[in-house]
Design a protein around this motif. Structure first.
Motif, PDB file in Angstrom:
ATOM      1  N   THR A 174      55.653 -38.344  37.235  1.00 51.41           N
ATOM      2  CA  THR A 174      54.822 -38.465  36.576  1.00 51.41           C
ATOM      3  C   THR A 174      55.028 -40.074  35.923  1.00 51.41           C
ATOM      4  OG1 THR A 174      55.078 -38.306  34.336  1.00 51.41           O
ATOM      5  CG2 THR A 174      54.170 -36.456  36.166  1.00 51.41           C
ATOM      6  N   ASP A 175      53.831 -40.531  35.677  1.00 52.22           N
ATOM      7  CA  ASP A 175      54.098 -41.977  34.950  1.00 52.22           C
ATOM      8  C   ASP A 175      55.786 -41.908  33.903  1.00 52.22           C
ATOM      9  OD1 ASP A 175      52.379 -43.222  36.544  1.00 52.22           O
ATOM     10  OD2 ASP A 175      50.988 -43.311  35.721  1.00 52.22           O
ATOM     11  N   ARG A 176      55.158 -40.928  32.944  1.00 53.38           N
ATOM     12  CA  ARG A 176      56.194 -40.451  32.117  1.00 53.38           C
ATOM     13  C   ARG A 176      57.363 -39.737  32.081  1.00 53.38           C
ATOM     14  NH1 ARG A 176      52.478 -40.032  27.369  1.00 53.38           N
ATOM     15  NH2 ARG A 176      50.627 -38.603  28.674  1.00 53.38           N
ATOM     16  N   CYS A 218      60.568 -33.232  30.502  1.00 57.36           N
ATOM     17  CA  CYS A 218      61.628 -34.387  30.192  1.00 57.36           C
ATOM     18  C   CYS A 218      60.953 -36.085  30.177  1.00 57.36           C
ATOM     19  CB  CYS A 218      62.959 -34.781  30.527  1.00 57.36           C
ATOM     20  SG  CYS A 218      63.722 -32.553  31.496  1.00 57.36           S
ATOM     21  N   LEU A 219      60.486 -36.564  29.255  1.00 57.18           N
ATOM     22  CA  LEU A 219      60.879 -37.675  29.680  1.00 57.18           C
ATOM     23  C   LEU A 219      61.409 -38.719  30.293  1.00 57.18           C
ATOM     24  CD1 LEU A 219      60.015 -38.957  25.060  1.00 57.18           C
ATOM     25  CD2 LEU A 219      58.260 -38.316  27.835  1.00 57.18           C
ATOM     26  N   LYS A 220      60.561 -39.407  30.859  1.00 53.74           N
ATOM     27  CA  LYS A 220      61.413 -40.239  31.377  1.00 53.74           C
ATOM     28  C   LYS A 220      62.740 -40.410  31.041  1.00 53.74           C
ATOM     29  CE  LYS A 220      58.945 -40.808  35.646  1.00 53.74           C
ATOM     30  NZ  LYS A 220      58.269 -41.795  36.618  1.00 53.74           N
ATOM     31  N   PHE A 231      56.142 -33.517  20.006  1.00 58.01           N
ATOM     32  CA  PHE A 231      55.689 -33.877  21.166  1.00 58.01           C
ATOM     33  C   PHE A 231      53.922 -33.927  21.415  1.00 58.01           C
ATOM     34  CE2 PHE A 231      59.926 -33.899  21.540  1.00 58.01           C
ATOM     35  CZ  PHE A 231      60.220 -35.072  21.925  1.00 58.01           C
ATOM     36  N   TRP A 232      53.285 -32.964  20.485  1.00 57.18           N
ATOM     37  CA  TRP A 232      51.600 -32.626  20.771  1.00 57.18           C
ATOM     38  C   TRP A 232      50.564 -33.699  20.535  1.00 57.18           C
ATOM     39  CZ3 TRP A 232      51.186 -27.720  17.312  1.00 57.18           C
ATOM     40  CH2 TRP A 232      51.906 -26.048  17.526  1.00 57.18           C
ATOM     41  N   GLY A 233      49.748 -33.639  21.092  1.00 61.45           N
ATOM     42  CA  GLY A 233      48.689 -34.821  21.246  1.00 61.45           C
ATOM     43  C   GLY A 233      48.503 -36.437  22.436  1.00 61.45           C
ATOM     44  N   ARG A 234      49.999 -36.260  22.528  1.00 59.54           N
ATOM     45  CA  ARG A 234      50.259 -37.200  23.542  1.00 59.54           C
ATOM     46  C   ARG A 234      49.785 -37.321  25.241  1.00 59.54           C
ATOM     47  NH1 ARG A 234      56.854 -38.275  22.180  1.00 59.54           N
ATOM     48  NH2 ARG A 234      56.303 -40.251  23.421  1.00 59.54           N
ATOM     49  N   ALA A 235      49.449 -35.974  25.123  1.00 59.50           N
ATOM     50  CA  ALA A 235      48.479 -35.461  26.662  1.00 59.50           C
ATOM     51  C   ALA A 235      49.635 -35.997  27.914  1.00 59.50           C
ATOM     52  CB  ALA A 235      47.819 -36.371  27.533  1.00 59.50           C
ATOM     53  N   LEU A 236      51.013 -35.235  27.481  1.00 59.46           N
ATOM     54  CA  LEU A 236      52.419 -35.182  27.838  1.00 59.46           C
ATOM     55  C   LEU A 236      52.468 -33.609  29.080  1.00 59.46           C
ATOM     56  CD1 LEU A 236      55.221 -35.844  25.370  1.00 59.46           C
ATOM     57  CD2 LEU A 236      54.434 -37.897  27.563  1.00 59.46           C
ATOM     58  N   ILE A 237      51.389 -32.197  28.238  1.00 59.06           N
ATOM     59  CA  ILE A 237      51.813 -31.363  29.432  1.00 59.06           C
ATOM     60  C   ILE A 237      50.551 -31.458  30.500  1.00 59.06           C
ATOM     61  CG2 ILE A 237      51.089 -28.809  29.056  1.00 59.06           C
ATOM     62  CD1 ILE A 237      53.914 -29.357  28.925  1.00 59.06           C
ATOM     63  N   GLU A 250      49.486 -33.783  31.994  1.00 56.33           N
ATOM     64  CA  GLU A 250      50.295 -34.862  32.812  1.00 56.33           C
ATOM     65  C   GLU A 250      51.212 -34.318  33.328  1.00 56.33           C
ATOM     66  OE1 GLU A 250      53.038 -38.748  32.632  1.00 56.33           O
ATOM     67  OE2 GLU A 250      51.863 -38.920  31.533  1.00 56.33           O
ATOM     68  N   ALA A 251      51.822 -33.530  33.019  1.00 57.77           N
ATOM     69  CA  ALA A 251      53.288 -32.683  33.827  1.00 57.77           C
ATOM     70  C   ALA A 251      52.571 -31.474  34.583  1.00 57.77           C
ATOM     71  CB  ALA A 251      54.265 -31.867  32.794  1.00 57.77           C
ATOM     72  N   ALA A 252      51.226 -30.943  34.042  1.00 61.74           N
ATOM     73  CA  ALA A 252      50.445 -29.737  35.028  1.00 61.74           C
ATOM     74  C   ALA A 252      49.528 -30.386  35.736  1.00 61.74           C
ATOM     75  CB  ALA A 252      49.337 -29.366  34.109  1.00 61.74           C
ATOM     76  N   HIS A 253      48.660 -31.931  35.950  1.00 65.65           N
ATOM     77  CA  HIS A 253      48.301 -32.575  37.029  1.00 65.65           C
ATOM     78  C   HIS A 253      49.507 -32.353  38.000  1.00 65.65           C
ATOM     79  CE1 HIS A 253      44.014 -33.403  35.760  1.00 65.65           C
ATOM     80  NE2 HIS A 253      45.605 -33.494  34.399  1.00 65.65           N
ATOM     81  N   GLU A 254      50.646 -33.106  37.882  1.00 66.29           N
ATOM     82  CA  GLU A 254      51.694 -33.352  39.491  1.00 66.29           C
ATOM     83  C   GLU A 254      51.956 -31.471  39.285  1.00 66.29           C
ATOM     84  OE1 GLU A 254      54.265 -34.737  42.097  1.00 66.29           O
ATOM     85  OE2 GLU A 254      52.393 -34.921  40.910  1.00 66.29           O
TER      86      GLU A 254
END
Length: 179
Positions: A5-7, A62-64, A100-106, A108-112
């Motif tokens: 994803t982007d991040r 993982c963060l890129k 990493f809570w509150g950064r909308a990472l999951i 983003e991962a879920a959409h992918e």
């Protein structure tokens, strides 16, 4: 297989991830909310990687920027799900470390992973649930466009040995295509 994803980089878990897994999975705010006990040591995390996280379609989040595992996301397809599903359906599960809570990472991962599920794997429906009181997980489900299906007030949580209320949601391929 790796997904990007982007991040984020979503990649298979490796035994060398045991220390980072332990770092985040030992926190009692993480596992119990998702239905599993906190990890007790690095060896416990290594065992979980071998026995659970090495399953097909399970990815280290993982963060890129550094490719260090900070969470997990995966699909349990068909009979591998907590409740048996047809081979064309899967259950989505995820968690991420507290820093990493509150950064909308999951989300983003879920959409992918949803894109991968519907486009690459050609699945027809994805299920996702959260235990009563796990509002962070509920927000991920909402952000991904799932629709409420039902509540199971007597879900037996195998890894913690307790009975919980689970709220279940689904997203069909057709509904995903029209989002």
């Amino acid at each position: 297989m790796e997904l990007k994803t982007d991040r984020l980089l979503l990649r298979p878990w490796r035994e060398s991830d045991a220390e980072s897994l332990y770092e985040y999975a030992r926190n009692p705010a993480v596992g119990p909310a998702a239905g599993w006990p906190p990890h007790t040591n690095v060896a416990d995390s290594r065992r979980v990687i071998r026995e659970v996280l090495s399953a097909d379609e399970t990815y280290a989040v993982c963060l890129k920027s550094d490719e260090i595992a900070i969470g997990s996301i995966g699909l349990m397809i068909g009979n591998a799900a907590n409740s048996p599903l047809p081979a064309t359906e899967a259950e989505l599960g995820y968690w991420i470390g507290v820093p990493f809570w509150g950064r909308a990472l999951i989300p983003e991962a879920a959409h992918e992973l949803l894109r991968h599920s519907f486009c690459d794997l050609r699945l027809q429906k994805i299920w996702c649930g959260h235990f009563d009181g796990n509002n962070r997980s509920r927000r991920v489900i909402e952000k991904c466009g799932f629709t409420y299906h039902h509540t199971d007030s007597n879900f037996v949580c195998k890894l913690t040995g307790d009975i919980r209320m689970e709220h279940l949601f689904s997203l069909s391929r057709e509904d995903w295509l029209h989002q």
